[in-house]
Design an enzyme around this catalytic site. Structure first.
Site, PDB file in Angstrom:
ATOM      1  N   THR A   1       0.890  -1.172   0.000  1.00 34.96           N
ATOM      2  CA  THR A   1       0.000   0.000   0.000  1.00 34.96           C
ATOM      3  C   THR A   1       0.913   1.203   0.000  1.00 34.96           C
ATOM      4  O   THR A   1       2.086   1.076   0.322  1.00 34.96           O
ATOM      5  CB  THR A   1      -0.827  -0.004   1.314  1.00 34.96           C
ATOM      6  OG1 THR A   1      -1.606  -1.188   1.379  1.00 34.96           O
ATOM      7  CG2 THR A   1      -1.723   1.209   1.455  1.00 34.96           C
TER       8      THR A   1
ATOM      9  N   VAL B   1     -12.723  -5.311   1.899  1.00 30.99           N
ATOM     10  CA  VAL B   1     -12.235  -3.945   2.051  1.00 30.99           C
ATOM     11  C   VAL B   1     -11.222  -3.935   3.187  1.00 30.99           C
ATOM     12  O   VAL B   1     -11.490  -4.471   4.262  1.00 30.99           O
ATOM     13  CB  VAL B   1     -13.408  -2.982   2.362  1.00 30.99           C
ATOM     14  CG1 VAL B   1     -12.889  -1.593   2.710  1.00 30.99           C
ATOM     15  CG2 VAL B   1     -14.361  -2.914   1.171  1.00 30.99           C
TER      16      VAL B   1
ATOM     17  N   ASP C   1      -8.001  -1.678   5.420  1.00 27.48           N
ATOM     18  CA  ASP C   1      -7.989  -0.490   6.274  1.00 27.48           C
ATOM     19  C   ASP C   1      -7.823   0.807   5.499  1.00 27.48           C
ATOM     20  O   ASP C   1      -8.228   1.873   5.972  1.00 27.48           O
ATOM     21  CB  ASP C   1      -6.871  -0.603   7.329  1.00 27.48           C
ATOM     22  CG  ASP C   1      -5.485  -0.774   6.710  1.00 27.48           C
ATOM     23  OD1 ASP C   1      -5.387  -1.297   5.571  1.00 27.48           O
ATOM     24  OD2 ASP C   1      -4.493  -0.415   7.367  1.00 27.48           O
TER      25      ASP C   1
ATOM     26  N   THR D   1       0.463   0.847   6.421  1.00 32.94           N
ATOM     27  CA  THR D   1       0.519  -0.142   5.353  1.00 32.94           C
ATOM     28  C   THR D   1       0.682  -1.510   6.016  1.00 32.94           C
ATOM     29  O   THR D   1       1.191  -1.599   7.133  1.00 32.94           O
ATOM     30  CB  THR D   1       1.713   0.093   4.399  1.00 32.94           C
ATOM     31  OG1 THR D   1       2.932   0.020   5.154  1.00 32.94           O
ATOM     32  CG2 THR D   1       1.635   1.453   3.724  1.00 32.94           C
TER      33      THR D   1
HETATM   34  N1  GLY Z   1      -3.301  -2.115   4.263  1.00 31.58           N
HETATM   35  C1  GLY Z   1      -3.847  -2.504   3.033  1.00 31.58           C
HETATM   36  C2  GLY Z   1      -4.841  -3.561   3.134  1.00 31.58           C
HETATM   37  O1  GLY Z   1      -4.845  -4.336   4.071  1.00 31.58           O
HETATM   38  O2  GLY Z   1      -5.670  -3.628   2.255  1.00 31.58           O
END
Ligand code: GLY
Length: 348
Positions: A195, A224, A226, A246
């Site tokens: 991310t 979905v 975070d 991330t």
């Molecule tokens: N941190 C990105 C996800 O878990 O989608």
């Protein structure tokens, strides 16, 4: 020898019981103390090393902090070689690239978010369009796509050949008895929750934050993470600071990590102290199946925070992470502080 926070806490518990201990003694100090520089400062996950410079230059030219950091993350979103974000992102279990993003603009206290977006490479800009043009904060799925088309965004196939081949490899290895033949080649299957998070403060002390991702590779369609959750993937309060993350989103969502980081800074903690608190909360809230026998997490999660005064930090579960910074000293990678030594990381 530098003590990890865990080592320190273990060896100093009796002392700690009665004393306020300065974490700066205990925590592995990255060059996060370099975060004393005056704003403007832009920080990001390590993959934002090109983006922090772009964002910093725009901020120095007087451009808005959110516009600047979105320009910064657009570099990764549009880069087909980055398999964690936007174009080229690794797909879900059905082979479809579904993107999540969110942003916050400190000075106007506004936020925007999009989840499960398909066919549009720059979800960060779609999140900002939701913020700019609607009374809402979050749109999802096919209606978010419809909204983006109405706003003039162009569709494209986000599944690059490289990511499609990785998806086929993953699929072929799932079950020896299914109808998919093994796709035997020496290329390692990538599993990622990569991310990009970016946060900035300008010379006037105005802050913004943005996070964008293709999420967990091979995720259940509709999952979905975070990144689009305001307060988890990113958060910004113009009076205090900004933070984001991330890594494994499921672990972060349960502690509202970015919000928690900003609230810890509100209590007077440094960004590093605040983020270490967040990572400790993550571990405390993690179910047993995701912890080793020694209670160490079986996943990666990184946090980043910048305070209104320009102080910044990156903190990771395990030793070895870096994050990107750009200030008057130029763009660079800085070693993150951490909770556990690399040698404590369980092998799975
Ligand atoms: N941190 C990105 C996800 O878990 O989608």
């Amino acid at each position: 020898m530098t003590l990890s926070r865990r080592d320190f806490v273990a060896t100093s518990s009796s002392l700690a019981a009665g004393l306020a201990i300065s974490p700066s003694v205990a925590f592995p100090r990255a060059s996060t103390t370099g975060g004393a520089a005056a704003p403007p400062v832009v920080i990001a996950s390590a993959n934002g090393i090109r983006g922090v410079k772009v964002a910093y230059d725009q901020i120095v030219r007087g451009e808005d902090t959110l516009d600047a950091i979105i320009a910064g993350v657009n570099i990764q979103e549009l880069d087909p070689e980055d398999q964690s974000v936007g174009l080229g992102g690794l797909p879900n279990a059905d082979g479809v690239v579904q993107l999540d993003a969110s942003c916050m603009h400190g000075p106007t206290r506004r936020a925007g978010s999009v989840a499960c977006l398909e066919d549009i490479a720059t979800p960060s800009l779609v999140a900002k369009a939701i913020m700019d043009y609607t009374d809402h904060i979050m749109l999802v799925g096919s209606d978010a796509r419809k909204f983006a088309l109405a706003m003039g965004f162009k569709t494209q196939n986000l599944l690059t050949e490289k990511s499609r081949q990785d998806w086929l490899r993953w699929k072929s290895k799932l079950n020896a008895n299914d109808a998919w033949l093994d796709h035997d080649d020496p290329v390692r299957i990538k599993f990622t929750t990569g991310t990009i998070n970016m946060n900035a403060v300008n010379a006037a002390g105005d802050l913004s934050s943005v996070t964008t991702t293709s999420g967990m590779s091979w995720k259940v369609p509709g999952r979905v993470g975070d990144s689009p959750i305001i307060g988890a993937g990113q958060y910004c309060d113009n009076t205090i600071g900004a933070a984001g993350s991330t890594g494994r989103g499921e672990a972060n969502i349960k502690v509202c990590g970015a919000f928690l980081a900003v609230e810890q800074m509100r209590l007077g903690k440094t960004p590093e102290q605040a983020l270490l608190h967040v990572v400790e909360r993550v571990i405390a809230m993690t179910e047993k199946r995701l912890l080793s026998d020694r209670g160490r997490p079986l996943f990666d999660l990184d946090f980043y925070a910048v305070r209104k005064d320009g102080t910044f930090a990156g903190v990771s579960c395990y030793e070895g992470s870096q994050f990107a910074v750009c200030d008057a000293a130029g763009p660079r990678l800085v070693t993150s502080a951490y909770l556990y030594r690399r040698s404590e990381r369980p092998t799975r």
